[in-house]
Design an enzyme around this catalytic site. Structure first.
Site, PDB file in Angstrom:
ATOM      1  N   CYS A  43       0.778  -1.256   0.000  1.00  0.00           N
ATOM      2  CA  CYS A  43       0.000   0.000   0.000  1.00  0.00           C
ATOM      3  C   CYS A  43       0.803   1.298   0.000  1.00  0.00           C
ATOM      4  O   CYS A  43       0.206   2.372  -0.040  1.00  0.00           O
ATOM      5  CB  CYS A  43      -0.982   0.045   1.180  1.00  0.00           C
ATOM      6  SG  CYS A  43      -2.354  -1.104   1.017  1.00  0.00           S
ATOM      7  N   ASP A  44       2.137   1.245   0.049  1.00  0.00           N
ATOM      8  CA  ASP A  44       2.870   2.512   0.087  1.00  0.00           C
ATOM      9  C   ASP A  44       4.202   2.422  -0.655  1.00  0.00           C
ATOM     10  O   ASP A  44       5.227   2.926  -0.177  1.00  0.00           O
ATOM     11  CB  ASP A  44       3.098   2.942   1.536  1.00  0.00           C
ATOM     12  CG  ASP A  44       3.337   4.452   1.669  1.00  0.00           C
ATOM     13  OD1 ASP A  44       3.016   5.190   0.712  1.00  0.00           O
ATOM     14  OD2 ASP A  44       3.833   4.886   2.725  1.00  0.00           O
TER      15      ASP A  44
END
Length: 267
Positions: A134-135
């Site tokens: 997610c990042d």
């Protein structure tokens, strides 16, 4: 915040501060028992309990990852005002720091990094239960002195079995896939594939994705700075509709392998 020179738990001598976040500080410490440098992350028990819960959750996730591409956590110390994570100290610089220091990276270097990052993300996606990073972004990729990559900062990881627990955005705008911004959507591997495509584009061009919509850039425009096949790969990674992206990082890695196929000719 800890002062330089003090010793925590009669073992970890604070040498200097390395960084800080919303409710955390990271220090370089010397482990008097093991005789090694470590990184120490202080997580303050602030009034925002959600931040503390997320930080502890990150620690438990990383502690359970037994994979050489991820940092190791040696201990978790619980104290009255803060928790402390004793972690592997990673020397080197992030891909973001290198980009800012030296400018856009070569196609060969970005291809090599992209294939390594596919392996790291595949490990998370194929875990039980699956995890979505997610990042992905240059500032979360550590390049060690010998050239190996390590993925850092697992604060936004989404474990698929608890996907409904986070009704707020995970990740960084500019890199986050469109479905990450919609909040109500359950994420899968294709969200990480989008961010990896944006990351490769930034490393190749130096363009800040916070200032442009990478998903709107055409293959023809990308072709000015990279081989056509690589431009097509990045374009497919960053499609707004996830059904049009690669379905897995393994599929993406195979495509990256073919960019300089046929005796290394640019395609």
């Amino acid at each position: 915040m800890l002062e330089t020179g003090i010793t925590l738990a009669q073992r970890y001598e604070i040498r200097k501060q390395l960084g800080e976040g919303a409710n955390s500080h990271v220090y370089l410490v010397y482990d008097r028992i093991d005789g090694r440098n470590r990184a120490l992350k202080e997580i303050e028990k602030s009034s925002d309990s959600r931040l503390h819960v997320f930080a502890r959750r990150e620690a438990e996730i990383v502690r359970g990852l037994k994979y050489p591409y991820f940092p190791e956590i040696f201990a978790i110390l619980e104290m009255e005002e803060s928790d402390f994570l004793v972690m592997e100290y990673l020397q080197g610089e992030t891909a973001g720091e290198r980009l800012r220091r030296l400018g856009p990276r070569s196609e060969e270097e970005v291809l090599r990094w992209g294939k390594d990052l596919c392996l790291m993300l595949s490990y998370l996606h194929e875990s039980v239960p699956p995890m979505i990073y997610c990042d992905m972004k240059p500032d979360n990729i550590m390049i060690q002195p010998e050239g190996n990559l390590r993925l850092i900062d697992f604060g936004a990881v989404q474990v698929c079995e608890d996907a409904q627990e986070f009704p707020f955005m995970l990740g960084t705008r500019g890199y986050a896939a469109p479905e990450q911004l919609e909040l109500c959507d359950v994420l899968d591997a294709r969200a990480d594939i989008y961010a990896l495509g944006v990351t490769m584009y930034q490393l190749l061009t130096g363009v800040d994705p916070g200032k442009v919509d990478v998903s709107a850039i055409t293959v023809h425009a990308m072709r000015r700075t990279m081989p056509r096949r690589l431009a097509r790969i990045i374009r497919k990674c960053t499609e707004k509709e996830r059904e049009r992206r690669y379905s897995s990082c393994e599929e993406l890695r195979e495509e990256l392998d073919r960019v300089f196929s046929n005796d290394g000719n640019r395609k």
